[in-house]
Each structure stands twice: as structure tokens, then as C-alpha cells.
Design an enzyme around this catalytic site. Structure first.
Site: not given
Length: 602
Positions: A268, A353, A381
Site C-alpha cells: 500500500k 455488516e 447491507r
């Protein structure tokens, strides 16, 4: 930008220029940063091996799509990324034909690829869907639902697993990489097919196990066993920054004409040393100084998120049965402070979720008081779980919905516009909203006392400081903040209260202001009382109009058989809201105080 036919050295130069452009623009405008820097070489490989004008390029979440935008005729326009009227920070088909699908929420890409692959087969076309998905997105169950069907159908799909944080399983260095390449190579695949055919046609059923022991032994020391068992071929891990290796591997994967996962290890923030590595605060950034990485801070006010975090921490200290979760957003929701203080009572369950909601439902049944802290847009969600696992059993779960209302630069996939609408019709659900920092603190203490599920909404950024003294919540009770000398009544809900106050200050008349506080149960008594004094009502709430706050008020008036009230709603119209600076977005919607005051008397 045409890159096909370029040498590896030329592609490396392109990668360097792309990184320079991303760093320059994002440092000035803000945006998703470390994930997109880490995916530059992988994106170049996709564009080199596949045809973006034909093959569906599907970016999961699309946090990492900036290099793709720069490669598809948006180099100059990239200056407008995430700005109002400019490029979207995510893939968006009406922005470019190179963007196959809208993205913004995670873990949808492989399902999209399965649908695309089915369509391509039915059309008898020579196209291959290619997916880029991050390891974080692999934590959501939808991914495995898609892989399960894909492994059964065996349709050609190439999935690039951009692994920039964790290993799916621990690889065994060069040996693992070498064996993975062997498993995916043409010779091995041809050999395996011949062996399978020979076994089926010539050998007794009982000897199949022995005949395949060598192949199984090789696979077991590679990190792709999970995917192989699901029927998905696996290559990797490869170096996600080695352009030559990426191109060679993607060519192999494309030629296999079956579902393949290419596992690429990346860093990253690659190319900007300060951001390289597992630094969550470099994922999405505001403007910063390139030289030292210092962020350019715009506000010194406490954010609603920080107030919530502090208040919940105090509540957890006070009550030992307070527990909670967030879904892959610990710092974004402020729950990181709770996880640090109480690691056995607060959890980050990753991008899950549905699991977050259902697991907390069980904890509520066991006598705990769960606080589920999720952005409004992401709570969508878990809609079925809110109904099926929480509300049917009337369990006292608290849903704390951060980023309610307009969220600014993330745009239409992230706007917190719909939580009131989809929660209001669920039986047993209590809906209320604070108007400022003090009432946000009070709302958590009140939520703790409830024996039913409830949902609290609060905005991104900071509440405005108001002159009205904060009072405690009482179930289903609104609060009249001030009387007026006209026939008008301004009704605010949550952050809409400050908007009502701002508009009232700009108006020439002295207008009454009501903090509705609760949408469910709504305060019918105060509505009935106020209907005798005020007959023109104006509703302020940063939420969708259809099924929203004004709708709830009109339903209550209908039940009370009150017909003399004219109601005007200043909620969002029936449309998805574009990205951009929040003030500019509100101005485009006609929702700034200076615009609304002109509409009051129309």
C-alpha cells in the site's frame, strides 16, 4: 493512453508517471491514496493483456481505480477528481465506457464477473471478465457466494487478488511461487486433463485416490488450496510490482479459459515512502504536504464521530454489559478507541455488516447491550438482518449510523440518505436523532435504557454549536425550542435542526422551531397542539423525502384527522446525489439556508 507493445522498461516509466500524477493531485484535492498507489503495476498489466474496450474491467470498491482512469483518456481531467462536477472517485460508466460498472461498496466484483461471464457465453463472444479485488474485500460473504457458483460453472474469469495487507495463507517463498506457476502452466494443465481422462476411462474407481496423490501433495504446499477446492484455479503469490511477471502471469491466466485467481502481493502506498505499509490513515486522505506528509487541517471543531466515540467509551466504563462492533471502519467510526480500551467487548468484524448485526443480536439475547456503529450507507447491507435477527425478537440493539446525510466527495454510493426511509417501516424500531454534540452524548445514555432496537443518526464532520440548552431524551417526545409570532413552524430532525435555525435567522418573521427528536414513535401530542397555532409547517432533514420525515408527520396528522396544515419538505428529492464539496452539493440541490429562505413564502 496506449501501452500495448511497450517494453517492460517503458511500462515502468509509465508507472512512475502515473504515481507522480496521483501523488500531485491527491495531495492537493484529497482522495483514496495508498490503495491506488499500490495497484499501479497490476492495472498496467490488466490494460496490457486484456482489451478494456471489450473485456469487462471490474474493480471491487474501486478505491484502486485512479491508474485505470489515467490510462483511459482522463489524464487532464484527473485534476477534478472527487470535485463537484468533476471525475468521480470510483468507477462510473456514464463517465467513461472503460468503467464497466458503478462501484463504491465492497465485494460485488466477482458476482458481477459471474453475470458478465454468463452473458458472454450466451452471446457466444470472445471476451474475458477481469476483476481486481483487494484482500480486505475478501472478508465479505458475497465473495464466496460468487466463487461457489463460478467454481461450478467453470466460466473464463480472471480474478486479480490485490493482497496488500495480509496473506490468504502463508506462502513458502520461491518454491511456492514456482509450483504455483507449474500448476497454472499450459504443460501442467494439459497433463492434468490427460490424466483425468485416462483415469475416467481406464482405471477402477478405487485407484483414483492413489493416482491423484502427487497432484494433491503439490497443491497442499501452495496457498491456493481454498480456491482450488472451490473449483477455482490459483496462481501465486506473485510480485504485484514486477510488471514483467504480472504480464506473463496474466497471459497464462487468460489462456486457461477457466476461472483463475492470480494472487499478487503489493505494498500500500507504493512510490510514496511515508504512506507505504499498513497505515489506515493513508487509505483515504485530505490535502497534505508532499514533502513531509503532514495533513492540511481545515477544522478544529470536534467531529460528531469523535463525540460519539468519547461518549460510548464513557458508557462502556459505566456499564460492563456494553459491547459493540464496526465493519472494517474502526478509525472512521471512532470504535478503534473502544477496541483499544476493551478488546474483549468491542470488535472489528471486517466487511461483514450482515454478520455484525446478527452476531450482536445474539449478544443482546444474552443480556448485553450492543452498539453497532456503521456508516449509514453501509448499514443498507444488513437490512434483512435488522428485520429478521433483531426486530422480530425485539432485541435491544443500538444502531449508531455515522455519515448520515450528504457525505461530500465520495458521492452517490456513499450518501447517507436512506436510513430513515428503510428503517421507519420496521416494527419495534425506535428512530431518533441528536441536534448537536451535547444531545448526541445524551442520546447514547438514553439508548442504553431502551428495551427495543433503536437507531441514532449523526452527520459526517461537525454539528453546529447551538444556543439551545441540551436536554435529556424522553421516548417519543419532541422539544419546542422556541415559539413564534407568525403562522409558520419550522420542524427540524437531527442535523436539520441547525438548518431550520439558520433559515429562521435569515427570515424577517419570528418563526417557531420544533426539534422533532423522534420519528418513531412520533410525538402526536405536540403535533396536535401546534396545529392549533401554526398552519404552515416546513420540514428540515438531511434525508430522502420519499418515506422520510415529512411523510411521517403527514401520516401522523392523517391519523389525528388534522387537515388544516400545509407542509413543505426541504428533504432530498427522489434522485441519487452526486459527489463534491458538501456546500456545493447542497447549493446544487437548493438546500443552502440562503436558498431555502426564499422558498418559505412561495
Amino acid at each position: 493512453m496506449e501501452i500495448k507493445g511497450k517494453s517492460v522498461e517503458e511500462l515502468e516509466e509509465v508507472a512512475s508517471k502515473i504515481r507522480e500524477r496521483i501523488i500531485d493531485v491527491v495531495s492537493r484535492k484529497g482522495g483514496h491514496f495508498s490503495s491506488t498507489l499500490g495497484a499501479v503495476e497490476l492495472t498496467l498489466g490488466m490494460h496490457y493483456v486484456f482489451d478494456v474496450n471489450s473485456d469487462p474491467f471490474i474493480f471491487d470498491v474501486s478505491h484502486q481505480c485512479y491508474a485505470h482512469k489515467l490510462l483511459t483518456n482522463r489524464w487532464e481531467e484527473f485534476e477534478t477528481i472527487r470535485q463537484f462536477g468533476g471525475l468521480c472517485g470510483f468507477t462510473k460508466p456514464n463517465e467513461s465506457n472503460a468503467d464497466y460498472f458503478v462501484a463504491g461498496h465492497s465485494s460485488t466484483s466477482i458476482s458481477l464477473a459471474v453475470g458478465a461471464a454468463k452473458s458472454i457465453k450466451l452471446k457466444n463472444q470472445d471476451r474475458v471478465p477481469v476483476v481486481m479485488i483487494g484482500d480486505g474485500s475478501m472478508s465479505a460473504g458475497m465473495v464466496y457466494e460468487a466463487l461457489n457458483e463460478l467454481g461450478d460453472l467453470k466460466l473464463p474469469v480472471v480474478i486479480i487478488l490485490n493482497d496488500n495487507e495480509m496473506s490468504i495463507a502463508k506462502p513458502i517463498g520461491a518454491i511456492s511461487k514456482y509450483l504455483s506457476k507449474i500448476l497454472a502452466g499450459k504443460f501442467y494443465q494439459s497433463f492434468k486433463a490427460r490424466v483425468d481422462k485416462f483415469i475416467r476411462n481406464n482405471m477402477p474407481e478405487g485407484t483414483t485416490y492413489l493416482a491423484k496423490r502427487l497432484e494433491s501433495s503439490i497443491k497442499l504446499i501452495t496457498p491456493g488450496i481454498l480456491f482450488e477446492e472451490m473449483g477455482i484455479d490459483y496462481i501465486g503469490p506473485i510480485d504485484g510490482h514486477d510488471i514483467e511477471e504480472i504480464i506473463d502471469t496474466l497471459n497464462i491466466a487468460k489462456s486457461m479459459q477457466k476461472p483463475v485467481i492470480v494472487h499478487a502481493k503489493t505494498v500500500k502506498g507504493k512510490g510514496y515512502k511515508i504512506a507505504e505499509g499498513q497505515h489506515e490513515h493513508w487509505h483515504g486522505v485530505g490535502p497534505f504536504n508532499v514533502e513531509d506528509g503532514e495533513f492540511i487541517k481545515k477544522s478544529t471543531q470536534k467531529s460528531a464521530t469523535s463525540v460519539y466515540s468519547y461518549s460510548l467509551l464513557n458508557l462502556a466504563k459505566k456499564y460492563e454489559n456494553v459491547v459493540g462492533v464496526t465493519a472494517a471502519m474502526p478509525s472512521g467510526t471512532g470504535v478503534d478507541k473502544l477496541i483499544e480500551a476493551y478488546p474483549n467487548r468491542f470488535w472489528d468484524v471486517a466487511i461483514a455488516e450482515q454478520h455484525a448485526v446478527t452476531s450482536m443480536a445474539a449478544m443482546a439475547k444474552e443480556g448485553f447491550k450492543p452498539f453497532i456503529t456503521i456508516y449509514s450507507t453501509f448499514l443498507q447491507r444488513g437490512f434483512d438482518q435488522i428485520i429478521h435477527d433483531v426486530s422480530i425478537m425485539n432485541l435491544p440493539v443500538v444502531f449508531a449510523m455515522d455519515r448520515a446525510g450528504i457525505v461530500g466527495n465520495d458521492g452517490e454510493t456513499h450518501q447517507g440518505a436512506f436510513d430513515i426511509n428503510f428503517l421507519r417501516f420496521i416494527p419495534n424500531m425506535i428512530l431518533f436523532a441528536p441536534r448537536d454534540n451535547e444531545t448526541l452524548e445524551n442520546s447514547l445514555e438514553f439508548a442504553y435504557t431502551l428495551s427495543s432496537p433503536c437507531a441514532i443518526r449523526y452527520p459526517r464532520g461537525s454539528f453546529k454549536e447551538l444556543d439551545f440548552k441540551a436536554t435529556n431524551f424522553e421516548l417519543g417526545k419532541a422539544e419546542l425550542l422556541k415559539d413564534g409570532n407568525s403562522n409558520k413552524l419550522f420542524i427540524g430532525y437531527g442535523n436539520g435542526v441547525s438548518k431550520a435555525i439558520d433559515v429562521e435567522k435569515l427570515h424577517e418573521e419570528d418563526i417557531a422551531i420544533l426539534d422533532l427528536r423522534f420519528i418513531k414513535p412520533i410525538d402526536k401530542n405536540i403535533l396536535k397542539t401546534l396545529s392549533d397555532k401554526y398552519d404552515s409547517w416546513y420540514v428540515f432533514s438531511d434525508s430522502q423525502k420519499q418515506g422520510g420525515v415529512a411523510s411521517a408527520i403527514m401520516e401522523a396528522l392523517s391519523e389525528l384527522e388534522i387537515t388544516n396544515i400545509n407542509i413543505k419538505s426541504f428533504e432530498y428529492e427522489d434522485s441519487f446525489i452526486e459527489h463534491g464539496d458538501t456546500t456545493k452539493v447542497e447549493e446544487s440541490l437548493g438546500l443552502l439556508a440562503k436558498q431555502l429562505v426564499l422558498l418559505v413564502d412561495k
